[in-house]
Design a protein around this motif. Structure first.
Motif, PDB file in Angstrom:
ATOM      1  N   SER A 174       0.856  -1.191   0.000  1.00  0.00           N
ATOM      2  CA  SER A 174       0.000   0.000   0.000  1.00  0.00           C
ATOM      3  C   SER A 174       0.889   1.238   0.000  1.00  0.00           C
ATOM      4  N   GLY A 175       0.293   2.395  -0.120  1.00  0.00           N
ATOM      5  CA  GLY A 175       1.059   3.634  -0.091  1.00  0.00           C
ATOM      6  C   GLY A 175       1.231   4.191   1.302  1.00  0.00           C
ATOM      7  N   ALA A 176       0.667   3.514   2.301  1.00  0.00           N
ATOM      8  CA  ALA A 176       0.722   4.022   3.670  1.00  0.00           C
ATOM      9  C   ALA A 176       2.143   3.964   4.213  1.00  0.00           C
ATOM     10  N   GLU A 177       2.460   4.910   5.108  1.00  0.00           N
ATOM     11  CA  GLU A 177       3.796   4.987   5.686  1.00  0.00           C
ATOM     12  C   GLU A 177       3.749   4.887   7.207  1.00  0.00           C
ATOM     13  N   VAL A 178       4.883   4.491   7.767  1.00  0.00           N
ATOM     14  CA  VAL A 178       5.126   4.631   9.196  1.00  0.00           C
ATOM     15  C   VAL A 178       6.444   5.376   9.354  1.00  0.00           C
ATOM     16  N   GLY A 179       6.582   6.078  10.451  1.00  0.00           N
ATOM     17  CA  GLY A 179       7.810   6.799  10.728  1.00  0.00           C
ATOM     18  C   GLY A 179       8.285   6.509  12.139  1.00  0.00           C
ATOM     19  N   PHE A 180       9.552   6.792  12.392  1.00  0.00           N
ATOM     20  CA  PHE A 180      10.139   6.576  13.712  1.00  0.00           C
ATOM     21  C   PHE A 180      10.894   7.832  14.123  1.00  0.00           C
ATOM     22  N   ILE A 181      10.598   8.340  15.309  1.00  0.00           N
ATOM     23  CA  ILE A 181      11.327   9.461  15.884  1.00  0.00           C
ATOM     24  C   ILE A 181      12.280   8.872  16.910  1.00  0.00           C
ATOM     25  N   THR A 182      13.576   8.862  16.571  1.00  0.00           N
ATOM     26  CA  THR A 182      14.546   8.037  17.297  1.00  0.00           C
ATOM     27  C   THR A 182      15.508   8.878  18.139  1.00  0.00           C
ATOM     28  N   SER A 183      14.980   9.784  18.908  1.00  0.00           N
ATOM     29  CA  SER A 183      15.834  10.700  19.663  1.00  0.00           C
ATOM     30  C   SER A 183      16.745   9.989  20.652  1.00  0.00           C
ATOM     31  N   VAL A 184      16.369   8.796  21.091  1.00  0.00           N
ATOM     32  CA  VAL A 184      17.163   8.080  22.094  1.00  0.00           C
ATOM     33  C   VAL A 184      18.157   7.125  21.440  1.00  0.00           C
TER      34      VAL A 184
END
Length: 338
Positions: free
Chosen positions: A247-257
């Motif tokens: 699908s065209g759906a996305e996930v993202g990760f905010i990896t500050s640690v």
């Protein structure tokens, strides 16, 4: 008015401005405003101590002259600020603003989506930490069920907004919701972003043991979904992006640690009472409200802002340890803006 571009000590330009419009919130999430500390009698900032819309606009113009092209309105909960569409319309019309968004818990979107859209806002980040109604009610400290937020997200999408959903993942709290959240928003074609639990402020009981890293979350997702990595779309983008192959759906990760991104941080922060901060984990800031209200002209304000940014060397997430997380005094999330 455009001046020469500004860079800090690590040659990072200033591109993004996070503006907190209020320190108030209608949730009491444990990682931001735990109800044990922010009770019903908690003394928030009086209205007269908040920056006025005219003051926000004046300062924003100065930041734009130094290179800012992207604005995000935050809080607290920004939808609690009265007449917010008036501010949105004024900021959106400024020459040089290429992108503008707003971060919200979504509680008031049912009432405010249309006025905000009419004012020119097009992008929303909605915080939602669990699909399970009871768990979500526990996490937000108010007992509000997730169905209310899901309904308002759908309403915002139907209004025309581009919506991303932010989920802060804490070990022992809501990691069971990783797959259900991914499946739900994949089907809805809405981008979901997993945020590693960070030690913002000094009130959330943070420790490395409570962090569920991007690596662990991604491995869990890849056991259920086929995914492919996507590159960054611009310098300073914080999210590590992936797309579902079917699908065209996305996930993202905010990896500050686990994978800090200090080296490309282009974000400045303006608190609701007018202090300028150069890092989410800052201890002190420059009081621009005091300068404004003492009659400082634009040249003086611009010089002060430029000087602070040029002296900036913040790289807290690169240097974080258990000791710094415990011992360093940091501005609270609801005050500095997420």
């Amino acid at each position: 008015m455009r001046t020469l571009p500004v860079q800090d000590q690590l040659r990072r330009p200033i591109r993004d401005l996070r503006i907190s419009v209020t320190d108030r919130c209608n949730f009491r999430c444990s990682y931001c405003m735990p109800k044990e500390l922010f009770g019903d009698d908690y003394a928030f900032l009086p209205a007269g101590e908040l920056l006025t819309f005219d003051e926000i606009s004046r300062l924003t113009n100065l930041f734009i002259s130094l290179g800012v092209t992207k604005i995000r309105l935050t809080g607290g909960e920004p939808l609690l600020r009265r007449e917010l569409p008036v501010l949105v319309e004024g900021l959106r019309a400024m020459d040089g603003v290429k992108d503008m968004g707003l971060t919200t818990n979504g509680v008031l979107l049912g009432q405010q989506a249309e006025p905000l859209y009419a004012a020119g806002l097009r992008r929303l980040n909605v915080s939602l930490d669990a699909l399970d109604p009871e768990l979500f009610g526990q996490m937000n400290g108010r007992g509000l069920k997730s169905g209310v937020i899901l309904k308002n997200i759908e309403h915002a999408v139907n209004t025309g907004f581009e919506v991303k959903v932010n989920m802060v993942v804490q070990r022992g709290v809501n990691e069971s919701q990783i797959e259900p959240m991914a499946r739900y928003f994949k089907e809805k074609q809405i981008t979901l972003r997993f945020i590693e639990f960070m030690d913002v402020g000094n009130d959330n009981g943070w420790s490395f043991k409570k962090v569920v890293t991007k690596k662990e979350i991604l491995e869990r997702l890849q056991s259920s979904f086929e995914m492919e990595a996507l590159g960054h779309s611009y310098f300073g983008e914080v999210a590590e992006r992936y797309r579902y192959k079917d699908s065209g759906a996305e996930v993202g990760f905010i990896t500050s640690v686990s994978e800090s991104f200090c080296s490309s941080c282009t974000r400045a922060r303006l608190s609701s009472d007018g202090k300028f901060y150069t890092c989410l984990f800052a201890s002190t800031g420059l009081d621009l409200r005091a300068m404004l209200r003492s009659g400082a002209d634009d040249y003086s304000l611009l010089k002060a802002i430029r000087t602070v940014w040029e002296q900036r060397s913040d790289r807290y997430s690169d240097e974080r340890t258990e000791q710094t997380a415990r011992s360093r005094t940091k501005i609270g999330m609801s005050y500095i803006g997420g």
